[in-house]
Design an enzyme around this catalytic site. Sequence first.
Site, PDB file in Angstrom:
ATOM      1  N   CYS A 159      20.994   0.029 -31.495  1.00  0.00           N
ATOM      2  CA  CYS A 159      20.679   1.202 -30.665  1.00  0.00           C
ATOM      3  C   CYS A 159      21.887   2.139 -30.729  1.00  0.00           C
ATOM      4  O   CYS A 159      22.695   2.041 -31.667  1.00  0.00           O
ATOM      5  CB  CYS A 159      20.310   0.793 -29.237  1.00  0.00           C
ATOM      6  SG  CYS A 159      21.614  -0.068 -28.339  1.00  0.00           S
TER       7      CYS A 159
ATOM      8  N   ASN B  30      24.865   0.230 -27.877  1.00  0.00           N
ATOM      9  CA  ASN B  30      24.933  -1.246 -27.908  1.00  0.00           C
ATOM     10  C   ASN B  30      25.353  -1.819 -26.549  1.00  0.00           C
ATOM     11  O   ASN B  30      26.076  -2.820 -26.470  1.00  0.00           O
ATOM     12  CB  ASN B  30      25.879  -1.733 -29.023  1.00  0.00           C
ATOM     13  CG  ASN B  30      25.802  -3.240 -29.311  1.00  0.00           C
ATOM     14  OD1 ASN B  30      26.795  -3.874 -29.639  1.00  0.00           O
ATOM     15  ND2 ASN B  30      24.642  -3.827 -29.190  1.00  0.00           N
TER      16      ASN B  30
ATOM     17  N   ARG C 139      19.755  -1.307 -24.859  1.00  0.00           N
ATOM     18  CA  ARG C 139      18.559  -1.807 -25.547  1.00  0.00           C
ATOM     19  C   ARG C 139      18.841  -2.929 -26.535  1.00  0.00           C
ATOM     20  O   ARG C 139      18.169  -3.973 -26.508  1.00  0.00           O
ATOM     21  CB  ARG C 139      17.850  -0.641 -26.256  1.00  0.00           C
ATOM     22  CG  ARG C 139      17.263   0.367 -25.290  1.00  0.00           C
ATOM     23  CD  ARG C 139      16.901   1.665 -25.990  1.00  0.00           C
ATOM     24  NE  ARG C 139      18.081   2.372 -26.470  1.00  0.00           N
ATOM     25  CZ  ARG C 139      18.072   3.471 -27.211  1.00  0.00           C
ATOM     26  NH1 ARG C 139      16.910   3.967 -27.597  1.00  0.00           N
ATOM     27  NH2 ARG C 139      19.193   4.062 -27.573  1.00  0.00           N
ATOM     28  N   SER C 140      19.793  -2.727 -27.436  1.00  0.00           N
ATOM     29  CA  SER C 140      19.956  -3.748 -28.497  1.00  0.00           C
ATOM     30  C   SER C 140      20.542  -5.075 -27.980  1.00  0.00           C
ATOM     31  O   SER C 140      20.092  -6.134 -28.433  1.00  0.00           O
ATOM     32  CB  SER C 140      20.713  -3.207 -29.705  1.00  0.00           C
ATOM     33  OG  SER C 140      22.018  -2.809 -29.389  1.00  0.00           O
TER      34      SER C 140
ATOM     35  N   ASP D  13      15.609   5.250 -24.529  1.00  0.00           N
ATOM     36  CA  ASP D  13      16.957   5.044 -24.002  1.00  0.00           C
ATOM     37  C   ASP D  13      16.910   5.057 -22.470  1.00  0.00           C
ATOM     38  O   ASP D  13      16.527   6.073 -21.874  1.00  0.00           O
ATOM     39  CB  ASP D  13      17.824   6.194 -24.531  1.00  0.00           C
ATOM     40  CG  ASP D  13      19.280   6.046 -24.152  1.00  0.00           C
ATOM     41  OD1 ASP D  13      19.598   5.175 -23.326  1.00  0.00           O
ATOM     42  OD2 ASP D  13      20.094   6.817 -24.689  1.00  0.00           O
TER      43      ASP D  13
END
Length: 177
Positions: free
Chosen positions: A29, A32, A35-36, A147
Site C-alpha cells: 500500500c 505500509n 492496509r498492507s 485508504d
Amino acid sequence: MATYGANRKADDTINSLKGKKPVKILFVCLGNICRSPAAEGVLRSIVDSRGDSDAWVIDSAGTYGGHAGDMPDRRMRVHAQHRGYDLTHRSRKFRESDFDDFDLIIPMDSSNECDLHDLAPTPEAEAKIVPMMRFVTLATRYDHVPDPYYEGAEGFELVLDLLEDGCANLYITLNRG
Ligand code: 4NP
C-alpha cells in the site's frame, strides 16, 4: 482490450503458482501502516489456522517510505485486534529486490499498482503485480481497497471486510495445487 490482457496475465501468474511451496506473497500500500500490514496479518492468521505456515512467506511494504520502522497505525491495530489479528509488522519501503524475492506482489489500489509498474525492471517482474481486488468477491461499490488513513472507524472496518474476503479467496486459489 487492455483490461482483458491484464486480467489474463494475472490469471496466468496465479495459475503458475498453484501448489508452489513456499509461495511468497508481498502486500503493498502507500504507507505500509494500515492496509498492507492488515492484509499480511489476515493472510497469516488463515495460514496459521490451517497449520500451513511453512508453505507461505508473507510480508508487506509501502511505496512511500515516510513511516519506515513504525508499527501499524493504532486505529488499524485496534480494529484488527477486535477481529483477533495481532499486527506486529514494522513499516518498510518497497525495494526493487522485492520483485526477485516474491512470487506475487499485491497492491491495494490503482495508485500503488501504477507505482509498482513504474518500478518493475522487467516484464517478468511486472507480471507478478496482481491487484488485491482480483481476489475480492464481496459485493462492494469499490474497485480498490480504500485508504482509511483520513477516514473514521467505518473505513478501517471496510478494509478488514475486503481483506478477510480477499485473503480467504487468495488462500483457496493458491492452495488448490
Ligand atoms: P496505508 O495508509 O497506505 O494503508 O498504510 C496510509 C498511511 C499513511 C499515509 C497515507 C496512507 N500518509 O500519508 O502518511
